[in-house]
Motif scaffolding. Structure first.
Motif, PDB file in Angstrom:
ATOM      1  N   THR A 169       0.852  -1.239   0.035  1.00  0.00           N
ATOM      2  CA  THR A 169      -0.135  -0.035  -0.131  1.00  0.00           C
ATOM      3  C   THR A 169       0.806   1.224  -0.122  1.00  0.00           C
ATOM      4  OG1 THR A 169      -0.041   0.130   2.489  1.00  0.00           O
ATOM      5  CG2 THR A 169      -2.011  -1.338   1.258  1.00  0.00           C
ATOM      6  N   LEU A 170       2.202   1.165   0.300  1.00  0.00           N
ATOM      7  CA  LEU A 170       2.924   2.206   0.435  1.00  0.00           C
ATOM      8  C   LEU A 170       3.712   2.734  -1.194  1.00  0.00           C
ATOM      9  CD1 LEU A 170       5.309   1.201   3.345  1.00  0.00           C
ATOM     10  CD2 LEU A 170       3.227   2.413   3.312  1.00  0.00           C
ATOM     11  N   SER A 171       3.980   3.749  -1.100  1.00  0.00           N
ATOM     12  CA  SER A 171       4.496   4.188  -2.469  1.00  0.00           C
ATOM     13  C   SER A 171       5.694   3.583  -3.009  1.00  0.00           C
ATOM     14  CB  SER A 171       5.113   5.829  -2.246  1.00  0.00           C
ATOM     15  OG  SER A 171       5.914   6.247  -3.480  1.00  0.00           O
ATOM     16  N   ALA A 172       5.869   3.319  -4.241  1.00  0.00           N
ATOM     17  CA  ALA A 172       6.972   2.356  -5.003  1.00  0.00           C
ATOM     18  C   ALA A 172       8.192   2.809  -4.798  1.00  0.00           C
ATOM     19  CB  ALA A 172       6.483   2.174  -6.264  1.00  0.00           C
ATOM     20  N   ASP A 173       8.253   4.233  -4.412  1.00  0.00           N
ATOM     21  CA  ASP A 173       9.391   4.907  -4.188  1.00  0.00           C
ATOM     22  C   ASP A 173       9.919   5.015  -2.762  1.00  0.00           C
ATOM     23  OD1 ASP A 173      11.765   6.261  -4.694  1.00  0.00           O
ATOM     24  OD2 ASP A 173      10.652   8.544  -4.713  1.00  0.00           O
ATOM     25  N   LEU A 174      10.289   3.675  -2.560  1.00  0.00           N
ATOM     26  CA  LEU A 174      10.460   3.173  -1.125  1.00  0.00           C
ATOM     27  C   LEU A 174      12.248   3.243  -0.805  1.00  0.00           C
ATOM     28  CD1 LEU A 174       8.846  -0.137  -0.970  1.00  0.00           C
ATOM     29  CD2 LEU A 174       8.180   1.795   0.185  1.00  0.00           C
ATOM     30  N   PRO A 175      12.504   3.634   0.242  1.00  0.00           N
ATOM     31  CA  PRO A 175      14.105   3.677   0.666  1.00  0.00           C
ATOM     32  C   PRO A 175      14.644   2.271   1.025  1.00  0.00           C
ATOM     33  CG  PRO A 175      12.658   3.951   2.875  1.00  0.00           C
ATOM     34  CD  PRO A 175      11.707   3.795   1.735  1.00  0.00           C
ATOM     35  N   ILE A 176      16.012   2.351   1.024  1.00  0.00           N
ATOM     36  CA  ILE A 176      16.787   1.181   1.244  1.00  0.00           C
ATOM     37  C   ILE A 176      16.298   0.391   2.391  1.00  0.00           C
ATOM     38  CG2 ILE A 176      18.710   2.261   2.406  1.00  0.00           C
ATOM     39  CD1 ILE A 176      18.799  -0.926   0.062  1.00  0.00           C
ATOM     40  N   GLU A 177      15.864   1.067   3.416  1.00  0.00           N
ATOM     41  CA  GLU A 177      15.422   0.624   4.706  1.00  0.00           C
ATOM     42  C   GLU A 177      14.398  -0.487   4.469  1.00  0.00           C
ATOM     43  OE1 GLU A 177      18.156   3.906   5.632  1.00  0.00           O
ATOM     44  OE2 GLU A 177      16.163   3.675   4.369  1.00  0.00           O
ATOM     45  N   ALA A 178      13.233  -0.183   3.549  1.00  0.00           N
ATOM     46  CA  ALA A 178      12.270  -0.756   3.203  1.00  0.00           C
ATOM     47  C   ALA A 178      12.290  -1.980   2.451  1.00  0.00           C
ATOM     48  CB  ALA A 178      11.207   0.347   2.597  1.00  0.00           C
ATOM     49  N   PHE A 179      13.265  -1.850   1.703  1.00  0.00           N
ATOM     50  CA  PHE A 179      13.493  -3.299   1.088  1.00  0.00           C
ATOM     51  C   PHE A 179      14.343  -4.464   1.732  1.00  0.00           C
ATOM     52  CE2 PHE A 179      13.243  -0.093  -2.653  1.00  0.00           C
ATOM     53  CZ  PHE A 179      12.313  -0.801  -3.334  1.00  0.00           C
ATOM     54  N   GLN A 180      15.214  -3.651   2.602  1.00  0.00           N
ATOM     55  CA  GLN A 180      15.792  -4.446   3.598  1.00  0.00           C
ATOM     56  C   GLN A 180      15.031  -5.153   4.588  1.00  0.00           C
ATOM     57  OE1 GLN A 180      19.427  -4.483   2.450  1.00  0.00           O
ATOM     58  NE2 GLN A 180      19.018  -6.772   3.406  1.00  0.00           N
ATOM     59  N   HIS A 181      13.902  -4.511   4.823  1.00  0.00           N
ATOM     60  CA  HIS A 181      12.932  -4.853   5.835  1.00  0.00           C
ATOM     61  C   HIS A 181      12.319  -6.135   5.293  1.00  0.00           C
ATOM     62  CE1 HIS A 181       9.888  -5.018   8.863  1.00  0.00           C
ATOM     63  NE2 HIS A 181       8.905  -4.794   7.783  1.00  0.00           N
ATOM     64  N   ILE A 182      11.860  -6.035   3.824  1.00  0.00           N
ATOM     65  CA  ILE A 182      11.206  -7.191   3.283  1.00  0.00           C
ATOM     66  C   ILE A 182      12.391  -8.409   3.172  1.00  0.00           C
ATOM     67  CG2 ILE A 182      10.588  -7.882   0.947  1.00  0.00           C
ATOM     68  CD1 ILE A 182       9.321  -4.981   0.651  1.00  0.00           C
ATOM     69  N   VAL A 183      13.647  -8.248   3.044  1.00  0.00           N
ATOM     70  CA  VAL A 183      14.396  -9.403   2.658  1.00  0.00           C
ATOM     71  C   VAL A 183      14.434  -9.959   4.154  1.00  0.00           C
ATOM     72  CG1 VAL A 183      16.924  -9.679   2.458  1.00  0.00           C
ATOM     73  CG2 VAL A 183      15.520  -8.340   0.700  1.00  0.00           C
ATOM     74  N   ASP A 184      14.700  -8.998   5.337  1.00  0.00           N
ATOM     75  CA  ASP A 184      15.059  -9.567   6.460  1.00  0.00           C
ATOM     76  C   ASP A 184      13.987 -10.469   7.049  1.00  0.00           C
ATOM     77  OD1 ASP A 184      17.583  -8.313   6.442  1.00  0.00           O
ATOM     78  OD2 ASP A 184      16.803  -6.615   7.607  1.00  0.00           O
ATOM     79  N   GLY A 185      12.576 -10.222   6.635  1.00  0.00           N
ATOM     80  CA  GLY A 185      11.372 -10.789   6.925  1.00  0.00           C
ATOM     81  C   GLY A 185      11.405 -12.278   6.599  1.00  0.00           C
ATOM     82  N   PHE A 186      12.222 -12.744   5.664  1.00  0.00           N
ATOM     83  CA  PHE A 186      12.466 -14.405   5.365  1.00  0.00           C
ATOM     84  C   PHE A 186      13.445 -14.877   6.443  1.00  0.00           C
ATOM     85  CE2 PHE A 186      11.015 -12.448   1.210  1.00  0.00           C
ATOM     86  CZ  PHE A 186      10.119 -13.204   0.935  1.00  0.00           C
ATOM     87  N   GLY A 187      14.263 -14.101   7.047  1.00  0.00           N
ATOM     88  CA  GLY A 187      14.981 -14.914   8.299  1.00  0.00           C
ATOM     89  C   GLY A 187      15.863 -15.785   7.480  1.00  0.00           C
ATOM     90  N   VAL A 188      16.048 -16.956   7.893  1.00  0.00           N
ATOM     91  CA  VAL A 188      17.067 -17.955   7.509  1.00  0.00           C
ATOM     92  C   VAL A 188      16.782 -18.342   6.055  1.00  0.00           C
ATOM     93  CG1 VAL A 188      17.679 -18.584   9.567  1.00  0.00           C
ATOM     94  CG2 VAL A 188      15.904 -19.992   8.357  1.00  0.00           C
ATOM     95  N   LYS A 189      15.781 -17.983   5.608  1.00  0.00           N
ATOM     96  CA  LYS A 189      15.339 -18.626   4.004  1.00  0.00           C
ATOM     97  C   LYS A 189      15.865 -17.713   2.934  1.00  0.00           C
ATOM     98  CE  LYS A 189      11.042 -20.820   5.542  1.00  0.00           C
ATOM     99  NZ  LYS A 189       9.679 -21.059   5.406  1.00  0.00           N
ATOM    100  N   THR A 190      17.177 -17.373   2.921  1.00  0.00           N
ATOM    101  CA  THR A 190      17.974 -16.568   2.221  1.00  0.00           C
ATOM    102  C   THR A 190      17.638 -16.765   0.701  1.00  0.00           C
ATOM    103  OG1 THR A 190      19.958 -17.896   2.328  1.00  0.00           O
ATOM    104  CG2 THR A 190      19.606 -16.008   4.033  1.00  0.00           C
ATOM    105  N   GLY A 191      17.431 -18.041   0.263  1.00  0.00           N
ATOM    106  CA  GLY A 191      17.153 -18.428  -1.157  1.00  0.00           C
ATOM    107  C   GLY A 191      15.784 -17.727  -1.661  1.00  0.00           C
ATOM    108  N   ALA A 192      14.705 -18.008  -0.857  1.00  0.00           N
ATOM    109  CA  ALA A 192      13.479 -17.115  -0.832  1.00  0.00           C
ATOM    110  C   ALA A 192      13.623 -15.891  -0.984  1.00  0.00           C
ATOM    111  CB  ALA A 192      12.207 -17.735  -0.031  1.00  0.00           C
ATOM    112  N   ALA A 193      14.264 -15.205   0.061  1.00  0.00           N
ATOM    113  CA  ALA A 193      14.511 -13.653   0.047  1.00  0.00           C
ATOM    114  C   ALA A 193      15.299 -13.318  -1.341  1.00  0.00           C
ATOM    115  CB  ALA A 193      15.610 -13.291   1.349  1.00  0.00           C
ATOM    116  N   ASP A 194      16.217 -14.297  -1.831  1.00  0.00           N
ATOM    117  CA  ASP A 194      16.956 -13.701  -3.138  1.00  0.00           C
ATOM    118  C   ASP A 194      16.095 -13.581  -4.221  1.00  0.00           C
ATOM    119  OD1 ASP A 194      19.565 -13.026  -4.094  1.00  0.00           O
ATOM    120  OD2 ASP A 194      19.368 -14.893  -5.378  1.00  0.00           O
ATOM    121  N   THR A 195      15.026 -14.576  -4.304  1.00  0.00           N
ATOM    122  CA  THR A 195      14.203 -14.754  -5.287  1.00  0.00           C
ATOM    123  C   THR A 195      13.167 -13.774  -5.380  1.00  0.00           C
ATOM    124  OG1 THR A 195      14.160 -17.336  -5.201  1.00  0.00           O
ATOM    125  CG2 THR A 195      12.197 -16.356  -6.293  1.00  0.00           C
TER     126      THR A 195
END
Length: 361
Positions: free
Chosen positions: A76-102
Motif C-alpha cells: 500500500t506504500l509508495s513504490a518510491d521506497l528507501p533502502i531500509e524498506a527493501f531490506q525490511h522485506i528481505v530480513d522478513g524471510f529470516g534464514v530462508k535466504t534463497g526465498a529472499a533472493d528470489t
C-alpha cells in the motif's frame, strides 16, 4: 462467480458483491499488478516462460504482503521506497535466504520494467542485499547414487524409465513429460531423439537415441508419451512429474530428514503414522550436470556440449570444459616436472628447449 449468483437466486435475494479494491496509483501494489499483467501477456505470446511468471509473481506478492513496522502492508506504500524498506522485506524471510533472493530478483525485475512507465528510475531496490550464498546448485549423481536408484526401481517401472530418459536425453525436467514416440526420428539408419526445449532461447536438440533408454522401452507398451501416471495418463505438467520424481528418489534412499529453521525435525502424519518428513537430495538437474561434466572430462568441446544440451551460449558449456581443461593442464605440467626431474637424475643436467650440452661433474 456463477455458483454464488445461482445460490442467491434460489433464495430469492440479490447478491451483494463488493467491488475489487484497486491499488493506489504509484504504489508498490500498483507496480506489481501492472508488471504481472505485462508478464502474463508475454507468456501468452510465447516470449516469457510460465516458470518465470510464477516465480516473479510469488516474489512480488510476498513483498507486497510484508507488514511494515506500523502493521500496514508494504504494497500500500509508495513504490518510491528507501533502502531500509527493501531490506525490511528481505530480513522478513529470516534464514530462508534463497526465498529472499528470489523475492529481491522479482522486485528488481519489476522496477527495471517500471522505470520507463512512470515508476522510480533510480530505485534503492538495487542496493538491497539478500545475504544468500549459492551452495553450488543441484548435486551431481555419482555411480553409487545411480546404483542405489536402479537397484530400487527395476526394469519396467516408470521410475526407471524416467531415469533412463533423463540420463540419455540429459534434458530439463520441464520437457520430459511431453517427450514420446513422435520425438523419435530416423536419419539414415540411425535413430535420434529430437525436440524443441520449452525454455525460452534454447536451441533445437537432436541427439542419437540412447541404448539404455531403448532397452528400457522394450519393457513398456507404446503410448503417446514415454512417461505416464499410475492411471496411464500423461503427466499434466512438469511440476506434477517433478513431484513424482522426488518421491522416487526418496524411495531409493537418496534423501535427508527435513528440519525447520531451528534444526528440529519436521513430521508428517498423525499418531502411529507420524514420521519425519524426507527431502530428496538428488534431482533431474543433477543428472544433467553430471552428464555435462562427464562429456567435458571425455574431451568434448564446448560446441559439442552446447548441441547436446540445447544451449545457445558457449559460456554455459565453458563452465564444464574449463574445469577439466585446467585439470588436464595441471596433470600435463606435473608430468613435465616428473620428466625433468628424471632427466636431471640421469644426466646431471637441466633440460633446455635448445640442447646446449651437459655440464661436467
Amino acid at each position: 462467480m456463477f455458483q454464488e449468483y445461482y445460490d442467491a437466486a434460489r433464495l430469492g435475494r440479490a447478491l451483494e458483491i463488493e467491488a475489487p479494491k484497486k491499488s493506489k496509483t504509484g504504489s508498490l501494489d500498483n507496480l506489481s499488478e501492472r508488471f504481472i499483467d505485462w508478464m502474463q501477456d508475454r507468456v501468452m505470446s510465447g516470449n516469457l516462460s510460465k516458470l518465470t511468471l510464477s516465480s516473479r509473481t510469488t516474489g512480488l506478492n510476498q513483498a507486497c504482503d510484508t507488514l511494515d513496522p506500523d502493521g500496514d502492508r508494504m504494497g500500500t506504500l509508495s513504490a518510491d521506497l528507501p533502502i531500509e524498506a527493501f531490506q525490511h522485506i528481505v530480513d522478513g524471510f529470516g534464514v530462508k535466504t534463497g526465498a529472499a533472493d528470489t523475492c529481491l530478483k522479482a522486485l528488481r525485475a519489476a522496477y527495471t520494467w517500471g522505470k520507463t512507465r512512470g515508476f522510480p528510475k533510480h530505485s534503492a531496490v538495487f542496493e538491497a542485499k539478500s545475504g544468500h550464498k549459492s551452495k553450488g546448485g543441484a548435486l551431481q549423481w555419482d555411480a553409487n547414487d545411480i546404483g542405489k536408484y536402479l537397484s530400487t526401481h527395476g526394469p519396467g517401472s516408470m521410475a526407471r524409465l524416467w531415469f533412463c530418459l533423463a540420463y540419455d536425453s540429459h534434458g530439463r525436467i520441464g520437457d520430459m513429460h511431453r517427450l514420446g514416440r513422435e520425438n523419435e526420428v530416423m536419419h539414415g539408419d540411425d535413430r535420434y531423439l529430437e525436440w524443441q526445449p520449452s525454455k525460452k532461447g534454447s536451441a533445437f536438440v537432436s541427439i542419437p537415441f540412447g541404448e539404455m533408454l531403448a532397452a528400457e522401452l522394450e519393457h513398456h507398451d507404446e503410448r503417446d508419451t514415454y512417461l505416464v501416471t499410475e492411471a496411464g495418463a500423461p503427466f499434466a505438467s512438469s511440476g506434477a512429474l517433478d513431484n513424482k520424481v522426488r518421491k522416487w528418489i526418496i524411495e531409493a534412499g537418496l534423501c535427508v530428514d527435513a528440519t525447520d529453521a531451528d534444526g528440529e525435525p519436521i513430521y508428517v502424519g498423525k499418531g502411529k503414522r507420524k514420521i519425519v518428513k524426507k527431502v530428496a537430495t538428488r534431482s533431474q538437474h543433477g543428472i544433467r550436470k553430471g552428464v555435462a561434466a562427464m562429456m567435458a572430462n571425455s574431451g568434448a568441446s564446448e560446441f559439442e556440449i552446447m548441441a547436446s544440451f540445447g544451449w545457445t551460449e558457449a559460456k554455459t558449456a565453458a563452465i564444464y570444459t574449463k574445469k577439466f581443461a585446467r585439470r588436464g593442464s595441471a596433470a600435463s605440467a606435473s608430468k613435465r616436472m616428473a620428466s625433468a626431474a628424471e632427466a636431471c637424475k640421469s644426466t646431471k643436467g637441466v633440460p633446455r628447449p635448445v640442447p646446449r650440452g651437459t655440464p661436467s661433474d
